[in-house]
Scaffold this active site. Sequence first.
Site, short mmCIF file in Angstrom:
data_model
loop_
_atom_site.label_atom_id
_atom_site.label_comp_id
_atom_site.label_asym_id
_atom_site.label_seq_id
_atom_site.Cartn_x
_atom_site.Cartn_y
_atom_site.Cartn_z
N CYS A 27 1.01 4.24 -6.73
CA CYS A 27 0.67 4.58 -5.72
C CYS A 27 1.59 5.12 -4.74
CB CYS A 27 1.02 2.75 -4.97
SG CYS A 27 0.51 1.49 -6.36
C1 UGA Z 1 4.40 -0.12 -4.30
C2 UGA Z 1 4.43 -1.18 -2.39
O1 UGA Z 1 6.18 -1.22 -2.89
C3 UGA Z 1 2.82 -2.24 -2.95
O2 UGA Z 1 4.07 -3.54 -1.43
C4 UGA Z 1 1.61 -2.08 -3.02
O3 UGA Z 1 1.12 -2.66 -2.99
C5 UGA Z 1 2.01 -0.63 -3.78
O4 UGA Z 1 2.40 -0.34 -4.30
C6 UGA Z 1 0.41 -0.54 -4.51
O5 UGA Z 1 -0.29 0.93 -3.37
O6 UGA Z 1 0.03 -0.95 -5.46
P1 UGA Z 1 5.33 -0.74 -6.63
O7 UGA Z 1 4.81 0.79 -6.27
O8 UGA Z 1 4.17 -1.42 -7.78
O9 UGA Z 1 4.49 -1.02 -5.08
O10 UGA Z 1 6.86 -0.45 -6.84
P2 UGA Z 1 7.55 -0.33 -5.36
O11 UGA Z 1 8.56 -1.66 -6.25
O12 UGA Z 1 7.16 0.11 -3.80
O13 UGA Z 1 8.30 1.09 -6.14
C7 UGA Z 1 7.46 1.90 -6.11
C8 UGA Z 1 8.85 3.12 -6.85
O14 UGA Z 1 9.90 3.01 -5.60
C9 UGA Z 1 9.69 3.53 -8.23
O15 UGA Z 1 9.99 3.32 -8.93
C10 UGA Z 1 11.27 2.04 -7.66
O16 UGA Z 1 11.97 2.46 -8.30
C11 UGA Z 1 11.60 2.99 -6.32
N1 UGA Z 1 12.33 2.60 -5.01
C12 UGA Z 1 11.93 1.10 -5.01
C13 UGA Z 1 13.44 3.16 -4.91
O17 UGA Z 1 13.62 4.41 -5.36
N2 UGA Z 1 14.44 2.76 -4.07
C14 UGA Z 1 14.15 1.43 -3.57
O18 UGA Z 1 14.82 1.45 -2.77
C15 UGA Z 1 12.76 0.50 -4.41
#
Ligand code: UGA
Length: 426
Positions: free
Chosen positions: A263
């Site tokens: 995403c």
């Molecule tokens: C993201 C958004 O958070 C959702 O709201 C959205 O609906 C979704 O994309 C989408 O467009 O379908 P997602 O990618 O599934 O969700 O998961 P996240 O929790 O956002 O994490 C994304 C990445 O960021 C992961 O690799 C996670 O490890 C990383 N991350 C997250 C960090 O490196 N640091 C953080 O503080 C948070």
Amino acid sequence: MQICVIGTGYVGLCSGVGLAAKGNQVACVGRNKDKIAGIQQGIPPIFEGGLQELLQEVLRNGLFRATDDFAGAVKEAEATFLCVGTPSGKDGRIDLTEMRQAAAQVGEALPDGYCVVVVKSTVVPGTTEEMIRILEERSGRKAGKDFGVCMNPEFLREGRALQDFLQPDRVVVGQLDPRSGDVLQRLYAPFQAPILRTDLKTAEMIKYASNSLLATKISFANEVGNLCKQLGIDTYAVMGGVGLDHRIGPHFLRAGVGFGGSCFQKDVSALKSLAEDQGVPAPLITDVLEVNRRQRFKIIDLLERRLPVNGKTIAILGLSFMGGTDDIRESPALDIIPALLQKGAAVRAYDPQATRHVRPLFPQVTYCASAREALAGADACLLLTEWEEFRSLTDQDFSGMRSPVILEGRRMLDRSKVSRFEGICW
Ligand code: UGA
């Protein structure tokens, strides 16, 4: 309400099962017969926490079915959700092929009575209006009069998708007209979340702006994290202090190996292309991606400062892009493993769920059934995914390593249990 969901991927299946759990009658439409048969037997094609249990419950209650009868499911529905893939094309712009096909098929199958067609996939502003033209052309009917149209973006994090669906922070309902929006207002009323009603383009843009801001927070946290490491400051303590400001908030400030997943990369790239197309400079958005790209290779720099990689055995803990999911799209591991192999390392890897997806990509890697097995005989370990089970690793688990070079890309290890390790930003 009688609902049709087009698409059995993450968004389609989690939304379909979630809507059924709220008492709606849901038909989820897919093309792949094996996938549909599996879902009908209560076995989701993806690993997502709690999904299998809830799917089995809604199947038992007769509230949910998966089918390949596209027209039949659309004809029965009061609301049809389009949850098909909108992948990145070669130039970063979104590829709407599937979306256009689905809209055409829905148009041909619209029921005689009033129904609402809802775009749920992430699409750039203006796309839902393009879908309206396809729906009208194929159905010979008029949007806003004979049928309704909404744009209802999803905010589901993988690994927590059901929780996010059932307990949303907000529901955004972009509406063509009030009658269309009223149908979704009724559908989402039991969710006890604020419902924001906007026009179609605003709803489309809210999704891009949300994902891009979340990605920006992460890249910012990584830049601060890199500086903190240099200065001997704990960036997690810093962000703990920063996040207490209610204007900033504590979330998405975790530094490390950077973001993965389909995403953020896709949506930030699409926003960047959109800005370029409009001739509007957007340097910040461009840099968010570049900071993230560089961040994932930092762990290799760190490793090379500790030992020459050629001829060494490196254990990788975590292959999925995030804990709680088997999704490997844009996972840091997919860049890090080939870089290590190219440098002459042997790789041993462990992931609780994602191994089956990575094995065909890198058959030369040794895949292990536990973290301890992957660590046995390794010269170094790189922890790349925030799987909860890694929090409980102790010195005992690492004791089989040939040398104790333990590097973290996610802040998971506990100093009271593991005596020596280093993080990318800590
Ligand atoms: C993201 C958004 O958070 C959702 O709201 C959205 O609906 C979704 O994309 C989408 O467009 O379908 P997602 O990618 O599934 O969700 O998961 P996240 O929790 O956002 O994490 C994304 C990445 O960021 C992961 O690799 C996670 O490890 C990383 N991350 C997250 C960090 O490196 N640091 C953080 O503080 C948070």
